[in-house]
Design a protein around this motif. Structure first.
Motif, short mmCIF file in Angstrom:
data_model
loop_
_atom_site.label_atom_id
_atom_site.label_comp_id
_atom_site.label_asym_id
_atom_site.label_seq_id
_atom_site.Cartn_x
_atom_site.Cartn_y
_atom_site.Cartn_z
N VAL A 12 0.84 -1.21 0.00
CA VAL A 12 0.00 0.00 0.00
C VAL A 12 0.87 1.25 0.00
CG1 VAL A 12 -1.75 1.29 1.28
CG2 VAL A 12 -1.92 -1.21 1.12
N GLU A 31 10.51 3.42 5.95
CA GLU A 31 10.18 2.02 6.32
C GLU A 31 11.14 1.59 7.42
OE1 GLU A 31 8.07 -0.68 5.76
OE2 GLU A 31 9.47 -1.60 7.17
N LYS A 32 10.58 1.01 8.48
CA LYS A 32 11.45 0.69 9.61
C LYS A 32 12.30 -0.56 9.40
CE LYS A 32 8.23 -1.92 12.48
NZ LYS A 32 7.89 -2.21 13.86
N ALA A 40 2.95 -7.72 6.10
CA ALA A 40 1.91 -8.58 5.51
C ALA A 40 2.15 -8.82 4.03
CB ALA A 40 0.53 -7.95 5.71
N THR A 41 2.78 -7.85 3.37
CA THR A 41 3.01 -7.96 1.92
C THR A 41 3.94 -9.11 1.57
OG1 THR A 41 2.57 -5.60 1.69
CG2 THR A 41 3.88 -6.61 -0.06
N ASN A 44 1.42 -13.76 2.19
CA ASN A 44 -0.04 -13.81 2.05
C ASN A 44 -0.38 -14.76 0.91
OD1 ASN A 44 -0.13 -12.19 -0.49
ND2 ASN A 44 0.73 -10.64 0.87
N ILE A 47 -3.49 -13.47 -3.93
CA ILE A 47 -4.64 -13.51 -4.84
C ILE A 47 -5.15 -12.09 -5.11
CG2 ILE A 47 -6.95 -14.49 -5.24
CD1 ILE A 47 -4.74 -16.61 -4.64
N VAL A 172 9.46 5.40 12.42
CA VAL A 172 8.75 6.61 12.85
C VAL A 172 8.32 6.40 14.31
CG1 VAL A 172 6.67 8.02 12.51
CG2 VAL A 172 7.97 7.17 10.53
N TYR A 225 0.93 -21.36 5.96
CA TYR A 225 0.89 -21.93 4.60
C TYR A 225 1.87 -23.07 4.40
CZ TYR A 225 -1.36 -17.58 3.13
OH TYR A 225 -2.21 -16.51 2.98
N ILE A 335 -5.42 -2.42 6.58
CA ILE A 335 -5.61 -2.98 5.23
C ILE A 335 -5.32 -4.49 5.28
CG2 ILE A 335 -5.09 -2.72 2.78
CD1 ILE A 335 -6.23 -0.17 4.04
N GLY A 339 -6.51 -6.63 0.82
CA GLY A 339 -5.67 -5.43 0.72
C GLY A 339 -4.72 -5.45 -0.46
N LEU A 340 -4.23 -6.64 -0.79
CA LEU A 340 -3.32 -6.73 -1.94
C LEU A 340 -4.08 -6.38 -3.22
CD1 LEU A 340 -0.67 -7.69 -3.31
CD2 LEU A 340 -1.65 -9.99 -3.30
N ALA A 341 -5.26 -6.98 -3.37
CA ALA A 341 -6.08 -6.71 -4.55
C ALA A 341 -6.49 -5.23 -4.60
CB ALA A 341 -7.32 -7.60 -4.53
C1 LIG Z 1 -2.22 -14.66 5.70
C2 LIG Z 1 -2.61 -13.54 4.80
C3 LIG Z 1 -3.25 -13.79 3.58
C4 LIG Z 1 -3.63 -12.74 2.75
N1 LIG Z 1 -4.09 -13.00 1.51
C5 LIG Z 1 -4.42 -11.98 0.68
C6 LIG Z 1 -4.83 -12.23 -0.65
O1 LIG Z 1 -4.77 -13.34 -1.14
N2 LIG Z 1 -5.27 -11.18 -1.38
C7 LIG Z 1 -5.32 -9.92 -0.89
O2 LIG Z 1 -5.80 -9.04 -1.59
N3 LIG Z 1 -4.86 -9.64 0.34
C8 LIG Z 1 -4.39 -10.64 1.13
N4 LIG Z 1 -3.89 -10.38 2.35
C9 LIG Z 1 -3.82 -9.00 2.80
C10 LIG Z 1 -2.60 -8.28 2.25
O3 LIG Z 1 -1.44 -9.05 2.42
C11 LIG Z 1 -2.45 -6.97 3.01
O4 LIG Z 1 -3.68 -6.29 2.93
C12 LIG Z 1 -1.39 -6.07 2.42
O5 LIG Z 1 -0.17 -6.75 2.27
C13 LIG Z 1 -1.21 -4.89 3.37
O6 LIG Z 1 -0.19 -4.08 2.89
P1 LIG Z 1 0.28 -2.84 3.75
O7 LIG Z 1 1.25 -2.13 2.92
O8 LIG Z 1 -0.90 -2.12 4.28
O9 LIG Z 1 0.95 -3.49 5.04
P2 LIG Z 1 2.39 -4.16 5.25
O10 LIG Z 1 2.81 -4.97 4.10
O11 LIG Z 1 2.35 -4.84 6.58
O12 LIG Z 1 3.36 -2.91 5.32
C14 LIG Z 1 3.38 -2.02 6.40
C15 LIG Z 1 4.80 -1.57 6.59
O13 LIG Z 1 4.84 -0.52 7.55
C16 LIG Z 1 6.07 -0.63 8.23
N5 LIG Z 1 5.98 0.12 9.49
C17 LIG Z 1 5.18 -0.15 10.54
N6 LIG Z 1 5.37 0.73 11.52
C18 LIG Z 1 6.32 1.59 11.08
C19 LIG Z 1 6.96 2.73 11.66
N7 LIG Z 1 6.67 3.14 12.90
N8 LIG Z 1 7.91 3.38 10.93
C20 LIG Z 1 8.22 2.96 9.67
N9 LIG Z 1 7.65 1.88 9.09
C21 LIG Z 1 6.71 1.22 9.78
C22 LIG Z 1 6.21 -2.12 8.44
O14 LIG Z 1 7.54 -2.50 8.74
C23 LIG Z 1 5.70 -2.68 7.13
O15 LIG Z 1 6.74 -2.93 6.21
C24 LIG Z 1 -3.45 -11.41 3.19
C25 LIG Z 1 -2.77 -11.16 4.39
C26 LIG Z 1 -2.32 -12.21 5.16
C27 LIG Z 1 -1.47 -11.93 6.35
#
Ligand SMILES: Cc1cc2nc3c(=O)[nH]c(=O)nc-3n(C[C@H](O)[C@H](O)[C@H](O)COP(=O)(O)OP(=O)(O)OC[C@H]3O[C@@H](n4cnc5c(N)ncnc54)[C@H](O)[C@@H]3O)c2cc1C
Length: 475
Positions: A12, A31-32, A40-41, A44, A47, A172, A225, A335, A339-341
């Motif tokens: 995201v 990014e920390k 989460a990225t 997962n 899909i 942060v 998984y 998210i 969230g990926l989609a």
């Molecule tokens: C088991 C599982 C299955 C899933 N399957 C699917 C799927 O098939 N299809 C789909 O659409 N979605 C799926 N999802 C959801 C999808 O993976 C997430 O919605 C998506 O990856 C979220 O992305 P993000 O960038 O919000 O979060 P993240 O990828 O978690 O990124 C957040 C980032 O913020 C950083 N961060 C946090 N705090 C700080 C700080 N204080 N300072 C600096 N950086 C910080 C973290 O280190 C991290 O890298 C699944 C999730 C899981 C766990």
């Protein structure tokens, strides 16, 4: 003063940075972790859901359907792996068929195209090994599969090629309001920004609470998984889901973009937001749930890895996206799936909103195309020969399982947002992603990283600080 700081380098945050970079704005991502896509990225189901699952009218529904539509074109611009792969939700008996009918209605209300309920011979034509116990299934032709970390890395690289800045390994720790923006405090310094985006995944509630009264809580939920070798990769043609329950979409069986078979996940609320252990009980549940889908046993002896990821599940039940009560502070919080989609649609909308609020115009010189990544293992023999005649390092195969060459690894290290660790190389080119799980190629990857980064081998990291692989010379 920056224009926009994005907190979080998951799919995201990285896509938001990329869409923001298309405006006349000075943008930076913090990014920390030591590398992008470490939350989460990284773990997962990968899909790109069609969008029949979320409640009509929810943010999840809107962003999922829009995000799904953006994927094909975005994958061409950013050159990440994406494969249209229909999904089937399988019903085992009358009661679950009722759920399918509801999903069909919900999907149509959400605007998902091409949905239909299939049964009998029609089903075995679509999915030859499907169990006879599956009485009917919801067919969604617009679903797809992708490489989630590849999407994030490609987006960040393209943003940086267009001038965006990236700070890795910087956390942060505080936010406060300024008359003309927001002060971002990190463990390394301070930044002033006109706008800040909270894309911090499982930590997004904590980032929110740095500026606003507590409004939502992230409840981390672990999902485990199995990944099976490519010899099992073509057992299924579609992504197979069970009927969803309150706990989520349940265990699925899916081909991966790397030609492997993915089985999982379970769902378990956990106290820790970052630890991703697997356990025998959870994996047994996954195995048993997945075994129902096919008329043949799953070849679990072809397992090459088990792993787990953590869902950033918000207690509000929906994504929290857009402006907040603090001017200049924007959310992409909670998210969880899908969230990926949804990520491309969330990112595009946030960037539009922020650009409008800051009065920023679109850039004429923005290049939406990322420089193409050479993927030797997807090329014809003729293309390979041509490439090798121009650069002999393409003939040096480092990862024998995934057929990744030295030249590809060197390129991955020297791109913007490039690899700085063994896992960073694995994420970008797939070296170590195969059957031997880096048993053979890891020492070579360490040597290449050492040479290209100009550091001694015993300083090469597996992932983040403290993950050095070598201690020193024995002989
Ligand atoms: C088991 C599982 C299955 C899933 N399957 C699917 C799927 O098939 N299809 C789909 O659409 N979605 C799926 N999802 C959801 C999808 O993976 C997430 O919605 C998506 O990856 C979220 O992305 P993000 O960038 O919000 O979060 P993240 O990828 O978690 O990124 C957040 C980032 O913020 C950083 N961060 C946090 N705090 C700080 C700080 N204080 N300072 C600096 N950086 C910080 C973290 O280190 C991290 O890298 C699944 C999730 C899981 C766990």
């Amino acid at each position: 003063m920056e224009d926009v700081i994005v907190i979080g380098g998951g799919v995201v945050g990285c896509l938001t940075l990329r869409f923001l970079a298309s405006y006349r704005l000075k943008v930076r991502l913090i990014e920390k972790q030591y590398d992008l896509a470490s939350g989460a990225t990284m773990a997962n189901s990968a899909i790109v859901h069609a969008g029949y699952d979320p409640e009509p009218g929810s943010e999840k529904a809107r962003f999922n359907v829009e995000g799904n539509r953006l994927y094909p074109a975005l994958s061409r611009e950013l050159d990440f792996l994406y494969q249209p792969t229909p999904s089937l939700v399988a019903a085992f008996g009358e009661e679950q068929e009722e759920t399918l009918r509801k999903l069909l209605e919900r999907g149509r209300e959400n605007g998902v195209e091409g949905l239909s309920i299939r049964r009998g011979a029609e089903l075995s034509g679509i999915e030859p090994l499907l169990s006879d116990r599956v009485t009917s299934a919801l067919y969604a032709p617009t679903a797809g599969i992708t490489e989630p970390w590849g999407v994030a890395i490609a987006a960040c690289e393209n943003a940086m090629d267009n001038g965006a800045l990236l700070n890795l390994g910087e956390e942060v720790t505080g936010l406060s309001r300024l008359p003309d923006g927001i002060l971002v405090v990190t463990d390394r310094g301070e930044y002033k920004a006109r706008a800040v985006v909270n894309a911090a995944g499982v930590w997004s509630d904590k980032i929110h609470d740095m500026l606003l009264p507590h409004a939502f809580t992230i409840k981390p939920r672990l999902g485990q998984y199995y990944l099976l070798d490519r010899r099992a990769g073509d057992m299924v043609k579609n992504t197979l889901f069970a009927c969803p329950t309150k706990e989520g979409k349940g265990v699925l069986l899916s081909p991966s973009v790397h030609g492997k078979l993915l089985i999982g996940p379970d769902a378990k609320e956990v106290p820790d937001r970052e630890l991703t252990p697997t356990d025998a009980e959870g994996l047994r549940f996954v195995r048993e749930a997945a075994a129902r889908f096919l008329r043949v046993p799953l070849p679990m002896n072809l397992t090459i890895r088990t792993y787990a990821g953590i869902r950033p599940t918000p207690d509000t039940g929906d994504f929290i996206v857009g402006r907040s009560d603090v001017p200049g502070f924007y959310q992409a919080a909670g998210i969880e799936s899908p969230g990926l989609a949804s990520a491309p649609a969330i990112a595009r909308e946030l960037a539009q909103e922020i650009a409008r609020d800051l009065g920023a115009e679109k850039r004429d010189d923005f290049d939406p195309f990322r420089r193409k990544q050479i993927r030797l293992n997807r090329m014809s023999e003729e293309e390979k020969r041509d490439l090798i005649s121009r650069d002999s390092r393409y003939a040096v195969i480092v990862c024998k399982c995934e057929k990744v060459s030295e030249a590809e690894i060197v390129d991955a290290i020297h791109r913007n947002a490039g690899a700085r660790s063994v896992k960073g190389v694995k994420k970008r080119v797939g070296a170590g992603f195969g059957r031997c799980q880096a048993g053979f190629c890891q020492p070579v990857v360490v040597s290449i990283l050492s040479r290209e980064l100009g550091i001694p081998k015993d300083q090469v990291l597996y992932d983040g600080p403290g993950s050095e692989i070598l201690k020193g010379k024995v002989k």
